[in-house]
Design a protein around this motif. Structure first.
Motif, short mmCIF file in Angstrom:
data_model
loop_
_atom_site.label_atom_id
_atom_site.label_comp_id
_atom_site.label_asym_id
_atom_site.label_seq_id
_atom_site.Cartn_x
_atom_site.Cartn_y
_atom_site.Cartn_z
N PRO A 235 0.79 -1.23 0.00
CA PRO A 235 0.00 0.00 0.00
C PRO A 235 0.83 1.29 0.00
O PRO A 235 0.53 2.22 -0.74
N GLY A 236 1.89 1.34 0.80
CA GLY A 236 2.71 2.56 0.87
C GLY A 236 3.32 2.89 -0.49
O GLY A 236 3.38 4.06 -0.89
N SER A 237 3.78 1.86 -1.19
CA SER A 237 4.32 2.04 -2.54
C SER A 237 3.25 2.57 -3.47
O SER A 237 3.49 3.50 -4.25
N ASN A 238 2.05 1.99 -3.40
CA ASN A 238 0.96 2.41 -4.29
C ASN A 238 0.60 3.88 -4.08
O ASN A 238 0.32 4.59 -5.05
N ILE A 239 0.60 4.32 -2.83
CA ILE A 239 0.26 5.73 -2.57
C ILE A 239 1.42 6.63 -3.03
O ILE A 239 1.20 7.64 -3.69
N ALA A 240 2.67 6.22 -2.73
CA ALA A 240 3.82 7.03 -3.14
C ALA A 240 3.88 7.19 -4.66
O ALA A 240 4.24 8.25 -5.17
N LEU A 241 3.50 6.13 -5.38
CA LEU A 241 3.55 6.17 -6.86
C LEU A 241 2.22 6.63 -7.47
O LEU A 241 2.03 6.55 -8.69
N SER A 242 1.30 7.09 -6.60
CA SER A 242 -0.01 7.61 -7.06
C SER A 242 -0.83 6.60 -7.85
O SER A 242 -1.58 6.96 -8.76
N VAL A 243 -0.71 5.31 -7.51
CA VAL A 243 -1.56 4.30 -8.13
C VAL A 243 -3.01 4.53 -7.65
O VAL A 243 -3.96 4.33 -8.42
N PHE A 244 -3.15 4.96 -6.40
CA PHE A 244 -4.44 5.38 -5.83
C PHE A 244 -4.22 6.72 -5.13
O PHE A 244 -3.13 6.97 -4.62
N PRO A 245 -5.27 7.55 -5.07
CA PRO A 245 -5.07 8.88 -4.50
C PRO A 245 -4.91 8.90 -2.97
O PRO A 245 -4.29 9.83 -2.44
N SER A 246 -5.45 7.91 -2.27
CA SER A 246 -5.35 7.94 -0.81
C SER A 246 -5.56 6.53 -0.27
O SER A 246 -6.07 5.65 -0.99
N TYR A 247 -5.17 6.32 1.00
CA TYR A 247 -5.37 5.00 1.61
C TYR A 247 -6.86 4.64 1.66
O TYR A 247 -7.24 3.49 1.54
N ASP A 248 -7.69 5.67 1.83
CA ASP A 248 -9.14 5.39 1.91
C ASP A 248 -9.67 4.85 0.59
O ASP A 248 -10.70 4.17 0.56
N GLU A 249 -8.96 5.15 -0.50
CA GLU A 249 -9.40 4.64 -1.80
C GLU A 249 -8.59 3.41 -2.24
O GLU A 249 -8.74 2.94 -3.37
N HIS A 250 -7.74 2.91 -1.34
CA HIS A 250 -6.95 1.72 -1.68
C HIS A 250 -7.85 0.49 -1.62
O HIS A 250 -8.65 0.34 -0.69
N PRO A 251 -7.75 -0.43 -2.60
CA PRO A 251 -8.70 -1.56 -2.66
C PRO A 251 -8.38 -2.74 -1.73
O PRO A 251 -9.09 -3.74 -1.77
N PHE A 252 -7.34 -2.63 -0.89
CA PHE A 252 -6.98 -3.78 -0.05
C PHE A 252 -8.19 -4.39 0.67
O PHE A 252 -8.39 -5.62 0.60
N PRO A 253 -9.02 -3.59 1.36
CA PRO A 253 -10.15 -4.21 2.08
C PRO A 253 -11.13 -4.93 1.15
O PRO A 253 -11.63 -6.01 1.47
N LYS A 254 -11.37 -4.33 -0.02
CA LYS A 254 -12.33 -4.95 -0.97
C LYS A 254 -11.77 -6.25 -1.52
O LYS A 254 -12.50 -7.24 -1.68
N LEU A 255 -10.49 -6.27 -1.84
CA LEU A 255 -9.86 -7.49 -2.37
C LEU A 255 -9.92 -8.60 -1.32
O LEU A 255 -10.22 -9.75 -1.61
#
Ligand code: ADE
Ligand code: ZN
Length: 320
Positions: A235-255
């Motif tokens: 997740p930290g990499s994804n946010i740093a590289l702007s794959v997602f705009p914020s942790y709240d929009e990160h799909p980890f919980p949905k996956l």
């Protein structure tokens, strides 16, 4: 402290700016272009890869790599990790003037020291670089197939996912698979769900590096859950590289809720201002994971680890 396991970290990407500056002093090199005020300087994926490549050139012999592996693993053990599986890149070694043999021997020595001093178990996953093209990736897989090492247990591919197609690398992955190596591949990070589907179809990995953009396709999410494919989520990499705009929009919980076997890793920790411990904290703070759920993530990582069954059983026993 929750016991942890990391299964997605690039060894060159684990070098701290302080260690790279020390290496630069050792070799009389100037790293002011890539390190400013104790932090790496990059702005997007392409400049991140460039920064990472320049930093890696400061590791030039067996001892340098032994030091890097020992430093990374000692730090990880201090965060509660009992296992690490990290990516190695014979291409980076060759570019720095090191033979792949010396590279693997140096890393293995660092792993031995870390295990002896800190009790942390570890393995290496050889990788090819996607942006170097099929011939380069095949050269990497052929080398590892022809030079088996007990601590190199997997093969994968990193690099710029926006280049080439997974089918271009099918032969390279067949060579590694036929040599008995377990398979993982980066996909669904910079490119969408189709890249994950193509990677599954053409390269037949047990795990996907990132894979988070599978969330764009519900049928693919169902397939990943059905087939038990493990996602190495960073997740930290994804946010740093702007794959997602914020942790709240990160799909980890949905996956995870969809039944996919998800794990947590740090990818290139100092580049992304993270650590394995920070990734577990992010999951607690943003994804609603309690201690039992986090320990479950560690268990999934060890279940999916590229290790022999006796080592897996010993690691699982440490969790209970
Ligand atoms: N190599 C190092 N870090 C990487 C990442 N996040 N994606 C692809 N290749 C990489
Ligand atoms: Zn990665």
């Amino acid at each position: 402290m929750v016991l942890k396991a990391e299964i997605h970290c690039h060894i060159e990407g684990a070098a701290s700016p302080a260690l790279v500056e020390a290496q630069a002093a050792k070799y009389g090199a100037d790293v002011s272009v890539i390190i400013r005020d104790g932090s790496y300087v990059w702005s997007d994926f392409t400049s991140f890869l460039h920064c990472y490549d320049v930093a890696s050139m400061l590791f030039r012999n067996e001892d340098d790599y032994a030091l890097l592996a020992e430093t990374y693993l000692a730090d990880l053990a201090s965060q509660g990790a009992i296992y690490s599986e990290f990516f190695i890149s014979t291409d980076h070694a060759i570019h720095a003037g090191l033979t792949p043999d010396a590279y693997v021997a140096g890393l293995a020595e660092g792993m031995r020291r870390a295990r002896e001093k800190h009790g942390i178990e570890s393995r290496m996953i050889a990788t090819g670089l996607r942006h170097e093209g099929p011939e380069g990736v095949e050269r990497a897989s052929r080398w590892v197939a022809e030079n088996p090492h007990p601590l190199v247990t997997g093969f994968g591919m990193a690099g710029d996912e926006r280049t080439y197609h997974p089918k271009d690398f099918a032969r390279a992955f067949d060579i590694a698979r036929d040599a008995g190596l377990a398979i993982t591949v980066h996909a669904g990070e910079l490119v969408g769900a189709q890249s994950v589907r193509d990677a599954l179809d053409w390269l037949k990995p047990a795990r996907i590096g990132h894979g988070v953009r599978a969330i764009e396709d519900p049928a693919l999410v169902a397939r990943l859950a059905d087939e038990g494919v493990v996602l190495e989520v960073c997740p930290g990499s994804n946010i740093a590289l702007s794959v997602f705009p914020s942790y709240d929009e990160h799909p980890f919980p949905k996956l995870r809720d969809a039944g996919i076997r998800v794990t947590l890793s740090s990818d290139d920790p100092p580049f992304f201002h993270t650590s394995l411990a920070r990734e577990y904290e992010i999951a607690e703070e943003h994804f609603g994971m309690d201690e039992a759920a986090l320990l479950g993530v560690t268990r999934t990582a060890i279940e999916a680890a590229f290790v022999d069954e006796a080592t897996r059983a010993a690691l699982l026993a440490r969790l209970s």
